[in-house]
Design a protein around this motif. Structure first.
Motif, PDB file in Angstrom:
ATOM      1  N   ASP A 162      -4.806  -8.122   1.793  1.00  0.00           N
ATOM      2  CA  ASP A 162      -5.598  -7.272   2.489  1.00  0.00           C
ATOM      3  C   ASP A 162      -7.129  -7.291   2.146  1.00  0.00           C
ATOM      4  OD1 ASP A 162      -3.027  -6.633   3.426  1.00  0.00           O
ATOM      5  OD2 ASP A 162      -3.185  -4.544   3.287  1.00  0.00           O
ATOM      6  N   LEU A 219      -5.089  -4.632  12.268  1.00  0.00           N
ATOM      7  CA  LEU A 219      -4.691  -3.477  12.194  1.00  0.00           C
ATOM      8  C   LEU A 219      -5.766  -2.083  12.497  1.00  0.00           C
ATOM      9  CD1 LEU A 219      -2.240  -1.768  11.154  1.00  0.00           C
ATOM     10  CD2 LEU A 219      -3.318  -1.700   8.901  1.00  0.00           C
ATOM     11  N   VAL A 220      -6.644  -2.323  11.903  1.00  0.00           N
ATOM     12  CA  VAL A 220      -7.499  -1.057  11.941  1.00  0.00           C
ATOM     13  C   VAL A 220      -8.532  -1.454  13.200  1.00  0.00           C
ATOM     14  CG1 VAL A 220      -9.454   0.283  10.776  1.00  0.00           C
ATOM     15  CG2 VAL A 220      -7.596  -0.701   9.413  1.00  0.00           C
ATOM     16  N   TRP A 252     -15.788   0.265  12.041  1.00  0.00           N
ATOM     17  CA  TRP A 252     -14.569   0.401  12.417  1.00  0.00           C
ATOM     18  C   TRP A 252     -13.758   0.860  11.047  1.00  0.00           C
ATOM     19  CZ3 TRP A 252     -11.391  -3.449  10.119  1.00  0.00           C
ATOM     20  CH2 TRP A 252     -12.333  -4.554   9.695  1.00  0.00           C
ATOM     21  N   PHE A 253     -13.970   0.308   9.885  1.00  0.00           N
ATOM     22  CA  PHE A 253     -13.230   0.528   8.532  1.00  0.00           C
ATOM     23  C   PHE A 253     -13.798   1.688   8.063  1.00  0.00           C
ATOM     24  CE2 PHE A 253     -11.324  -0.840   4.461  1.00  0.00           C
ATOM     25  CZ  PHE A 253     -10.133  -1.049   5.314  1.00  0.00           C
ATOM     26  N   LYS A 254     -13.247   2.868   8.093  1.00  0.00           N
ATOM     27  CA  LYS A 254     -13.602   4.067   7.781  1.00  0.00           C
ATOM     28  C   LYS A 254     -13.824   4.073   6.214  1.00  0.00           C
ATOM     29  CE  LYS A 254     -13.615   5.486  12.073  1.00  0.00           C
ATOM     30  NZ  LYS A 254     -14.393   4.260  12.452  1.00  0.00           N
ATOM     31  N   LEU A 255     -14.881   3.978   5.839  1.00  0.00           N
ATOM     32  CA  LEU A 255     -15.167   4.135   4.269  1.00  0.00           C
ATOM     33  C   LEU A 255     -15.836   5.370   3.937  1.00  0.00           C
ATOM     34  CD1 LEU A 255     -16.550   0.530   3.841  1.00  0.00           C
ATOM     35  CD2 LEU A 255     -14.381   1.057   3.063  1.00  0.00           C
ATOM     36  N   PHE A 277      -6.180  -9.498   8.674  1.00  0.00           N
ATOM     37  CA  PHE A 277      -5.226  -8.464   8.864  1.00  0.00           C
ATOM     38  C   PHE A 277      -5.962  -7.107   8.957  1.00  0.00           C
ATOM     39  CE2 PHE A 277      -2.809  -4.990   6.885  1.00  0.00           C
ATOM     40  CZ  PHE A 277      -1.796  -4.793   7.832  1.00  0.00           C
ATOM     41  N   GLU A 278      -6.959  -6.903   8.296  1.00  0.00           N
ATOM     42  CA  GLU A 278      -7.501  -5.515   8.532  1.00  0.00           C
ATOM     43  C   GLU A 278      -8.281  -5.196  10.000  1.00  0.00           C
ATOM     44  OE1 GLU A 278      -6.833  -2.926   6.939  1.00  0.00           O
ATOM     45  OE2 GLU A 278      -6.462  -3.731   4.960  1.00  0.00           O
ATOM     46  N   TRP A 334      -4.316   6.847   2.570  1.00  0.00           N
ATOM     47  CA  TRP A 334      -5.368   5.822   2.041  1.00  0.00           C
ATOM     48  C   TRP A 334      -6.611   6.594   2.037  1.00  0.00           C
ATOM     49  CZ3 TRP A 334      -9.399   5.607   5.513  1.00  0.00           C
ATOM     50  CH2 TRP A 334      -8.967   5.905   6.735  1.00  0.00           C
ATOM     51  N   PRO A 368      -7.878  -2.771  -0.385  1.00  0.00           N
ATOM     52  CA  PRO A 368      -7.457  -1.501   0.174  1.00  0.00           C
ATOM     53  C   PRO A 368      -5.807  -1.393  -0.703  1.00  0.00           C
ATOM     54  CG  PRO A 368      -7.895  -3.062   1.889  1.00  0.00           C
ATOM     55  CD  PRO A 368      -8.293  -3.740   0.637  1.00  0.00           C
ATOM     56  N   ASP A 369      -5.082  -2.265  -0.868  1.00  0.00           N
ATOM     57  CA  ASP A 369      -3.807  -1.909  -1.443  1.00  0.00           C
ATOM     58  C   ASP A 369      -3.917  -1.587  -2.887  1.00  0.00           C
ATOM     59  OD1 ASP A 369      -2.344  -2.235   0.800  1.00  0.00           O
ATOM     60  OD2 ASP A 369      -1.252  -4.282   0.593  1.00  0.00           O
ATOM     61  N   ASP A 398      -6.508  -0.163  -4.194  1.00  0.00           N
ATOM     62  CA  ASP A 398      -6.974   1.407  -4.150  1.00  0.00           C
ATOM     63  C   ASP A 398      -5.810   2.274  -3.780  1.00  0.00           C
ATOM     64  OD1 ASP A 398      -9.172   0.139  -5.041  1.00  0.00           O
ATOM     65  OD2 ASP A 398     -10.395   0.375  -3.133  1.00  0.00           O
ATOM     66  N   GLY A 441       0.929  -1.318  -0.056  1.00  0.00           N
ATOM     67  CA  GLY A 441       0.076   0.042  -0.080  1.00  0.00           C
ATOM     68  C   GLY A 441       0.725   1.339  -0.034  1.00  0.00           C
ATOM     69  N   ASP A 443     -15.095   7.065  -1.625  1.00  0.00           N
ATOM     70  CA  ASP A 443     -14.477   5.812  -1.709  1.00  0.00           C
ATOM     71  C   ASP A 443     -15.196   4.491  -1.867  1.00  0.00           C
ATOM     72  OD1 ASP A 443     -12.221   3.869  -1.578  1.00  0.00           O
ATOM     73  OD2 ASP A 443     -12.287   3.623   0.700  1.00  0.00           O
TER      74      ASP A 443
HETATM   75  N1  FO1 Z   1      -6.777   2.318   7.436  1.00  0.00           N
HETATM   76  C1  FO1 Z   1      -6.940   2.532   8.625  1.00  0.00           C
HETATM   77  O1  FO1 Z   1      -5.908   2.797   9.515  1.00  0.00           O
HETATM   78  N2  FO1 Z   1      -8.323   3.017   9.349  1.00  0.00           N
HETATM   79  C2  FO1 Z   1      -9.093   2.790   8.468  1.00  0.00           C
HETATM   80  O2  FO1 Z   1     -10.343   3.024   8.840  1.00  0.00           O
HETATM   81  C3  FO1 Z   1      -9.088   2.283   7.013  1.00  0.00           C
HETATM   82  C4  FO1 Z   1     -10.071   2.409   6.230  1.00  0.00           C
HETATM   83  C5  FO1 Z   1      -9.600   1.979   4.780  1.00  0.00           C
HETATM   84  C6  FO1 Z   1     -10.766   2.176   3.844  1.00  0.00           C
HETATM   85  C7  FO1 Z   1     -10.147   1.892   2.558  1.00  0.00           C
HETATM   86  C8  FO1 Z   1      -9.049   1.586   1.976  1.00  0.00           C
HETATM   87  O3  FO1 Z   1      -8.870   1.137   0.851  1.00  0.00           O
HETATM   88  C9  FO1 Z   1      -7.942   1.653   3.034  1.00  0.00           C
HETATM   89  C10 FO1 Z   1      -8.322   2.033   4.199  1.00  0.00           C
HETATM   90  N3  FO1 Z   1      -7.420   1.840   5.217  1.00  0.00           N
HETATM   91  C11 FO1 Z   1      -7.763   2.128   6.558  1.00  0.00           C
HETATM   92  C12 FO1 Z   1      -5.911   1.463   4.990  1.00  0.00           C
HETATM   93  C13 FO1 Z   1      -5.753  -0.077   5.004  1.00  0.00           C
HETATM   94  O4  FO1 Z   1      -6.044  -0.318   6.299  1.00  0.00           O
HETATM   95  C14 FO1 Z   1      -3.993  -0.292   5.332  1.00  0.00           C
HETATM   96  O5  FO1 Z   1      -3.347   0.600   5.376  1.00  0.00           O
HETATM   97  C15 FO1 Z   1      -3.703  -1.220   4.073  1.00  0.00           C
HETATM   98  O6  FO1 Z   1      -4.588  -2.545   4.201  1.00  0.00           O
HETATM   99  C16 FO1 Z   1      -2.339  -1.745   4.493  1.00  0.00           C
HETATM  100  O7  FO1 Z   1      -1.653  -1.345   3.259  1.00  0.00           O
END
Ligand code: FO1
Length: 309
Positions: free
Chosen positions: A38, A154-155, A88-91, A150-151, A67, A49-50, A52, A11, A95
């Motif tokens: 991811d 991490l998140v 928790w996953f901020k969309l 993993f998400e 991101w 995620p990566d 994108d 990413g 996006d």
């Molecule tokens: N990273 C976060 O730390 N918090 C989020 O809520 C989050 C949302 C998210 C939504 C879409 C996207 O494409 C990526 C997002 N990420 C978020 C980044 C992602 O979790 C990671 O940084 C990667 O998967 C690691 O490369």
């Protein structure tokens, strides 16, 4: 002459590096094989995620946090919350359009690589982005409180759990997406971007056909260490490396790639590790690898291209 380059990418770190690379060579000559370990399904949507992060960054749409989309709003997320769904996953609202369109394409019979191509084309990207595989793979983190995506590690849980192991689910059965092997075979140079070696480059490397193609590649392969001074610049790479029982160092990353890379680029601060890394059978270059400004990104891209010659 280096003309065509293939990059292996995760990413944020990879995306920053690629911002430099597109300034020193024609973007049409760059293929990026991106991690999909991811990828996650949330609210019925396929989120990548990566891919994108790389796509938004190269389309100059990415938010400063690395991101998501710059200036995005989160009204839909508020509505998800009202419905009692997980938030928790901020969309972001913009996006979400990407995830809805990708999911629509997948449901309509498009493969992940074709769907990714449609998205990239619409955003005017000249760099070719290929998901590592069209099959479902998932990086799962085994922690002291259980195994999780993993998400989620991490998140959702803020990387607070003790890492015991990492399972790259599905990679043993996955075959490379169309174009991946060809891009490795026909490249004049291959770059392993400064990405997490366990959950970003790990799933790419874990696909048998890709690992074989990398080992047999005629082009030189250069990797850039994402570990600087015993820590990860961003993300949980250090926690994962430690969890797998390795020392957090540029040397450990080099040892994970030692069967296929020719040159390893480390940061100036790790210069002392140079001789030890050389013993793994690769050339080592120490330079500034911290990408704060566009100048830093371009300089690192130039050093990497030079190392490929
Ligand atoms: N990273 C976060 O730390 N918090 C989020 O809520 C989050 C949302 C998210 C939504 C879409 C996207 O494409 C990526 C997002 N990420 C978020 C980044 C992602 O979790 C990671 O940084 C990667 O998967 C690691 O490369």
């Amino acid at each position: 002459m280096i003309q065509k380059i293939t990059c292996l990418a995760g990413g944020v770190g990879a995306a920053k590096f690629l911002q430099g690379l597109i300034n020193v060579m024609p973007p049409e000559d760059i293929t990026v094989v991106v991690n999909t370990g991811d990828d996650i399904e949330l609210h019925g949507l396929h989120i990548s995620p990566d891919p994108d992060i790389v796509m938004y960054t190269l389309a100059d749409l990415v938010d400063e946090k690395g991101w998501g989309i710059r200036g995005d709003t989160f009204n839909s997320l508020g509505m998800f919350q009202k419905y009692g769904l997980e938030t928790w996953f901020k969309l972001g609202d913009k996006d979400l359009a990407t995830h809805i369109y990708r999911t629509h394409l997948l449901k309509g019979g498009f493969s992940l690589d074709k769907a990714t191509h449609k998205l990239c084309q619409a955003l005017g990207l000249k760099v070719k982005i290929l998901p590592v595989t069209n099959k479902r793979i998932a990086s799962q983190i085994v922690t002291d409180v259980g195994k999780m995506h993993f998400e989620e590690y991490l998140v959702k849980r803020g990387a607070r759990d003790k890492v015991l192991d990492v399972v790259l689910e599905g990679t043993d059965l996955a075959n490379p997406a169309p174009g991946v092997i060809e891009s490795i075979k026909s490249a004049d140079g291959i770059i392993v971007c400064p990405s997490n070696p366990i959950v970003s480059i790990g799933p790419i490397q874990a696909v048998q056909q890709i690992r074989d193609a990398l080992r047999e590649a005629k082009a030189r392969i250069v990797a850039i260490s994402p570990i600087i001074g015993g820590a990860a610049i961003k993300g949980p790479a250090d926690k994962l490396i430690r969890g797998l029982g390795m020392k957090v160092s540029a040397y450990s990353v080099a040892s994970l790639y030692s069967d296929f890379i020719d040159v390893f680029i480390i940061d100036e601060v790790d210069r002392a590790e140079k001789e030890e890394i050389k013993k793994l059978g690769m050339k080592v270059i120490a330079t500034n690898t911290i990408m704060q400004s566009q100048y830093d990104k371009v300089e690192l891209a130039k050093s990497t291209l030079k190392a490929l010659e």
